[in-house]
Design a protein around this motif. Structure first.
Motif, PDB file in Angstrom:
ATOM      1  N   THR A 166       0.854  -1.176   0.000  1.00 50.62           N
ATOM      2  CA  THR A 166       0.000   0.000   0.000  1.00 50.62           C
ATOM      3  C   THR A 166       0.893   1.231   0.000  1.00 50.62           C
ATOM      4  O   THR A 166       1.778   1.357   0.850  1.00 50.62           O
ATOM      5  CB  THR A 166      -0.910   0.045   1.242  1.00 50.62           C
ATOM      6  OG1 THR A 166      -1.749  -1.115   1.257  1.00 50.62           O
ATOM      7  CG2 THR A 166      -1.787   1.291   1.234  1.00 50.62           C
ATOM      8  N   THR A 167       0.682   2.103  -0.950  1.00 50.78           N
ATOM      9  CA  THR A 167       1.508   3.305  -1.038  1.00 50.78           C
ATOM     10  C   THR A 167       0.642   4.555  -0.902  1.00 50.78           C
ATOM     11  O   THR A 167      -0.462   4.623  -1.444  1.00 50.78           O
ATOM     12  CB  THR A 167       2.303   3.338  -2.370  1.00 50.78           C
ATOM     13  OG1 THR A 167       3.091   4.517  -2.435  1.00 50.78           O
ATOM     14  CG2 THR A 167       1.366   3.297  -3.568  1.00 50.78           C
ATOM     15  N   ILE A 168       1.132   5.527  -0.144  1.00 55.41           N
ATOM     16  CA  ILE A 168       0.459   6.812   0.051  1.00 55.41           C
ATOM     17  C   ILE A 168       1.402   7.914  -0.417  1.00 55.41           C
ATOM     18  O   ILE A 168       2.579   7.923  -0.048  1.00 55.41           O
ATOM     19  CB  ILE A 168       0.125   7.064   1.531  1.00 55.41           C
ATOM     20  CG1 ILE A 168      -0.726   5.936   2.106  1.00 55.41           C
ATOM     21  CG2 ILE A 168      -0.560   8.422   1.708  1.00 55.41           C
ATOM     22  CD1 ILE A 168      -2.160   5.970   1.727  1.00 55.41           C
ATOM     23  N   THR A 169       0.892   8.829  -1.228  1.00 57.57           N
ATOM     24  CA  THR A 169       1.724   9.931  -1.719  1.00 57.57           C
ATOM     25  C   THR A 169       0.982  11.251  -1.585  1.00 57.57           C
ATOM     26  O   THR A 169      -0.195  11.349  -1.957  1.00 57.57           O
ATOM     27  CB  THR A 169       2.105   9.723  -3.203  1.00 57.57           C
ATOM     28  OG1 THR A 169       2.717   8.445  -3.365  1.00 57.57           O
ATOM     29  CG2 THR A 169       3.076  10.797  -3.663  1.00 57.57           C
ATOM     30  N   HIS A 170       1.685  12.243  -1.053  1.00 57.79           N
ATOM     31  CA  HIS A 170       1.164  13.613  -1.019  1.00 57.79           C
ATOM     32  C   HIS A 170       2.322  14.521  -1.386  1.00 57.79           C
ATOM     33  O   HIS A 170       3.261  14.691  -0.606  1.00 57.79           O
ATOM     34  CB  HIS A 170       0.614  13.976   0.361  1.00 57.79           C
ATOM     35  CG  HIS A 170      -0.094  15.294   0.385  1.00 57.79           C
ATOM     36  ND1 HIS A 170      -0.214  16.055   1.530  1.00 57.79           N
ATOM     37  CD2 HIS A 170      -0.715  16.007  -0.599  1.00 57.79           C
ATOM     38  CE1 HIS A 170      -0.884  17.153   1.267  1.00 57.79           C
ATOM     39  NE2 HIS A 170      -1.198  17.153  -0.025  1.00 57.79           N
ATOM     40  N   ALA A 171       2.266  15.065  -2.607  1.00 60.81           N
ATOM     41  CA  ALA A 171       3.397  15.834  -3.118  1.00 60.81           C
ATOM     42  C   ALA A 171       2.935  17.155  -3.703  1.00 60.81           C
ATOM     43  O   ALA A 171       1.790  17.297  -4.145  1.00 60.81           O
ATOM     44  CB  ALA A 171       4.153  15.031  -4.178  1.00 60.81           C
ATOM     45  N   VAL A 172       3.850  18.122  -3.705  1.00 64.81           N
ATOM     46  CA  VAL A 172       3.602  19.446  -4.279  1.00 64.81           C
ATOM     47  C   VAL A 172       4.605  19.650  -5.406  1.00 64.81           C
ATOM     48  O   VAL A 172       5.807  19.439  -5.213  1.00 64.81           O
ATOM     49  CB  VAL A 172       3.757  20.552  -3.221  1.00 64.81           C
ATOM     50  CG1 VAL A 172       3.639  21.929  -3.858  1.00 64.81           C
ATOM     51  CG2 VAL A 172       2.714  20.388  -2.125  1.00 64.81           C
ATOM     52  N   SER A 173       4.104  20.066  -6.574  1.00 63.74           N
ATOM     53  CA  SER A 173       4.970  20.271  -7.735  1.00 63.74           C
ATOM     54  C   SER A 173       4.832  21.701  -8.233  1.00 63.74           C
ATOM     55  O   SER A 173       3.997  21.991  -9.107  1.00 63.74           O
ATOM     56  CB  SER A 173       4.612  19.289  -8.852  1.00 63.74           C
ATOM     57  OG  SER A 173       4.721  17.960  -8.401  1.00 63.74           O
ATOM     58  N   PRO A 174       5.636  22.638  -7.709  1.00 64.91           N
ATOM     59  CA  PRO A 174       5.563  24.029  -8.162  1.00 64.91           C
ATOM     60  C   PRO A 174       5.867  24.127  -9.656  1.00 64.91           C
ATOM     61  O   PRO A 174       6.738  23.437 -10.177  1.00 64.91           O
ATOM     62  CB  PRO A 174       6.650  24.719  -7.337  1.00 64.91           C
ATOM     63  CG  PRO A 174       6.863  23.833  -6.151  1.00 64.91           C
ATOM     64  CD  PRO A 174       6.625  22.440  -6.646  1.00 64.91           C
ATOM     65  N   GLY A 175       5.129  24.986 -10.344  1.00 61.20           N
ATOM     66  CA  GLY A 175       5.381  25.171 -11.761  1.00 61.20           C
ATOM     67  C   GLY A 175       4.611  24.207 -12.639  1.00 61.20           C
ATOM     68  O   GLY A 175       4.601  24.345 -13.863  1.00 61.20           O
ATOM     69  N   ILE A 176       3.969  23.209 -12.033  1.00 62.35           N
ATOM     70  CA  ILE A 176       3.164  22.255 -12.786  1.00 62.35           C
ATOM     71  C   ILE A 176       1.696  22.549 -12.517  1.00 62.35           C
ATOM     72  O   ILE A 176       1.281  22.594 -11.353  1.00 62.35           O
ATOM     73  CB  ILE A 176       3.502  20.810 -12.383  1.00 62.35           C
ATOM     74  CG1 ILE A 176       4.977  20.505 -12.671  1.00 62.35           C
ATOM     75  CG2 ILE A 176       2.609  19.818 -13.121  1.00 62.35           C
ATOM     76  CD1 ILE A 176       5.419  19.138 -12.211  1.00 62.35           C
ATOM     77  N   PRO A 177       0.885  22.777 -13.554  1.00 62.50           N
ATOM     78  CA  PRO A 177      -0.546  23.070 -13.333  1.00 62.50           C
ATOM     79  C   PRO A 177      -1.206  22.016 -12.454  1.00 62.50           C
ATOM     80  O   PRO A 177      -0.935  20.823 -12.589  1.00 62.50           O
ATOM     81  CB  PRO A 177      -1.117  23.052 -14.759  1.00 62.50           C
ATOM     82  CG  PRO A 177       0.040  23.408 -15.633  1.00 62.50           C
ATOM     83  CD  PRO A 177       1.241  22.785 -14.977  1.00 62.50           C
ATOM     84  N   LEU A 178      -2.071  22.475 -11.565  1.00 61.70           N
ATOM     85  CA  LEU A 178      -2.687  21.586 -10.585  1.00 61.70           C
ATOM     86  C   LEU A 178      -3.446  20.439 -11.250  1.00 61.70           C
ATOM     87  O   LEU A 178      -3.354  19.288 -10.806  1.00 61.70           O
ATOM     88  CB  LEU A 178      -3.631  22.390  -9.688  1.00 61.70           C
ATOM     89  CG  LEU A 178      -4.312  21.634  -8.543  1.00 61.70           C
ATOM     90  CD1 LEU A 178      -3.272  21.029  -7.610  1.00 61.70           C
ATOM     91  CD2 LEU A 178      -5.228  22.573  -7.767  1.00 61.70           C
ATOM     92  N   LYS A 218      -2.582  16.468 -10.572  1.00 65.68           N
ATOM     93  CA  LYS A 218      -3.530  15.478 -10.060  1.00 65.68           C
ATOM     94  C   LYS A 218      -3.602  14.268 -10.984  1.00 65.68           C
ATOM     95  O   LYS A 218      -3.598  13.122 -10.542  1.00 65.68           O
ATOM     96  CB  LYS A 218      -4.917  16.109  -9.913  1.00 65.68           C
ATOM     97  CG  LYS A 218      -5.035  17.109  -8.766  1.00 65.68           C
ATOM     98  CD  LYS A 218      -6.450  17.671  -8.700  1.00 65.68           C
ATOM     99  CE  LYS A 218      -6.611  18.615  -7.517  1.00 65.68           C
ATOM    100  NZ  LYS A 218      -7.982  19.190  -7.437  1.00 65.68           N
ATOM    101  N   ARG A 219      -3.673  14.543 -12.294  1.00 68.38           N
ATOM    102  CA  ARG A 219      -3.798  13.462 -13.265  1.00 68.38           C
ATOM    103  C   ARG A 219      -2.552  12.565 -13.259  1.00 68.38           C
ATOM    104  O   ARG A 219      -2.639  11.337 -13.262  1.00 68.38           O
ATOM    105  CB  ARG A 219      -4.007  14.057 -14.658  1.00 68.38           C
ATOM    106  CG  ARG A 219      -4.423  13.026 -15.706  1.00 68.38           C
ATOM    107  CD  ARG A 219      -4.420  13.638 -17.095  1.00 68.38           C
ATOM    108  NE  ARG A 219      -5.057  14.953 -17.116  1.00 68.38           N
ATOM    109  CZ  ARG A 219      -4.920  15.805 -18.137  1.00 68.38           C
ATOM    110  NH1 ARG A 219      -4.190  15.480 -19.174  1.00 68.38           N
ATOM    111  NH2 ARG A 219      -5.531  16.970 -18.100  1.00 68.38           N
ATOM    112  N   VAL A 220      -1.386  13.193 -13.235  1.00 63.07           N
ATOM    113  CA  VAL A 220      -0.133  12.439 -13.216  1.00 63.07           C
ATOM    114  C   VAL A 220      -0.007  11.627 -11.931  1.00 63.07           C
ATOM    115  O   VAL A 220       0.421  10.471 -11.939  1.00 63.07           O
ATOM    116  CB  VAL A 220       1.076  13.392 -13.371  1.00 63.07           C
ATOM    117  CG1 VAL A 220       2.386  12.657 -13.111  1.00 63.07           C
ATOM    118  CG2 VAL A 220       1.094  13.998 -14.769  1.00 63.07           C
ATOM    119  N   GLY A 221      -0.414  12.218 -10.796  1.00 67.42           N
ATOM    120  CA  GLY A 221      -0.305  11.534  -9.512  1.00 67.42           C
ATOM    121  C   GLY A 221      -1.134  10.266  -9.452  1.00 67.42           C
ATOM    122  O   GLY A 221      -0.676   9.224  -8.969  1.00 67.42           O
ATOM    123  N   LEU A 222      -2.360  10.311  -9.956  1.00 77.07           N
ATOM    124  CA  LEU A 222      -3.238   9.141  -9.938  1.00 77.07           C
ATOM    125  C   LEU A 222      -2.721   8.049 -10.873  1.00 77.07           C
ATOM    126  O   LEU A 222      -2.701   6.865 -10.516  1.00 77.07           O
ATOM    127  CB  LEU A 222      -4.661   9.539 -10.343  1.00 77.07           C
ATOM    128  CG  LEU A 222      -5.444  10.353  -9.310  1.00 77.07           C
ATOM    129  CD1 LEU A 222      -6.727  10.896  -9.922  1.00 77.07           C
ATOM    130  CD2 LEU A 222      -5.765   9.511  -8.083  1.00 77.07           C
TER     131      LEU A 222
END
Length: 254
Positions: A219-231, A235-239
């Protein structure tokens, strides 16, 4: 807490919702194969399914506009095998096809099964600072991460005999300055901030092994912030990346 949380705060993506709805109906009418290997917890992974959920950040503040992402699937190996794979920077490209490489910058303690507390960090297991780069789709510049990576065993030998071994890895970003800024040496990449990265590895006990081969759930959990990348792209890339991460690790051991 989040890795073992099966509450309704986690919203399944469409494919995962279909899998879980179908399973619930099969359990209700008695057609579900209860003998297939799977954990005895809610929303456990089964077969080749990769389950993915997202969750709005449960608090305000920095990064709260980005959702948390959870993915889960079965891997045909021992829990220790996965823990060692995730710690080995030389093997990252085996399961992360977007990776441009990862290097160990500073090691505080080595050995995921280390029981002695590290003098520098006061924690057991392995701990080190690593720097990695990757090139996700839809993103112009490579993404860079500089994180403190910690991994340890969760179970005693007695507990492992009853329910299987369990390990956890935890990653959070570290910075070059007290102000939380980079050294700005590399202008060719975008620094991404890992607010939380967790891998919970739960080995299924002996009756759930397949032809003598150990099996575990990741089970993996990710919460990341990518400045300069449209929200919306973030979201789409993260999923997409979360589900692919599970599938690619599975491919390493198949």
């Amino acid at each position: 807490e989040f890795a073992m949380d099966e509450s309704d705060r986690w919203i399944p993506v469409r494919d995962t919702e279909k899998v879980l709805t179908k399973r619930a109906k099969q359990m209700q009418n008695g057609t579900f194969d209860s003998q297939q290997p799977m954990g005895n917890w809610k929303n456990a992974a089964a077969g080749m399914d990769v389950l993915v959920w997202y969750c709005p950040c449960p608090h305000d503040g920095h990064g709260s506009e980005y959702p948390m992402v959870k993915a889960r699937g079965l891997i045909p190996c021992s829990a220790l095998d996965i823990a060692q794979l995730l710690l080995d920077s030389d093997r990252v490209k085996q399961y992360n096809k977007m990776s441009l490489g990862r290097t160990d910058e500073q090691s505080f303690a080595t050995g995921v099964e280390r029981a002695e507390k590290c003098p520098a960090t006061g924690i057991t297991g392995e701990a080190k600072i690593v720097r990695s780069k990757s090139q996700p789709p839809l993103v112009r510049k490579p993404i860079e991460l500089r994180i403190l990576l910690h991994a340890r065993r969760l179970t005693s030998e007695e507990e492992e005999l009853k329910s299987g071994a369990r390990y956890v890895t935890i990653a959070r970003s570290v910075w070059e300055t007290p102000e939380g800024t980079t050294d700005a040496e590399d202008l060719e990449s975008t620094r991404c901030e890992m607010l939380l990265g967790v891998n919970l590895i739960r080995e299924l006990n002996a009756p759930n092994s397949v032809n003598g081969q150990k099996l575990c759930e990741l089970t993996t959990i990710t919460h990341a912030v990518s400045p300069g990348i449209p929200l919306v792209i973030g979201k789409r890339v993260g999923l997409a990346a979360a589900g692919k991460y599970i599938a690619d690790i599975r491919n390493v051991f198949e």
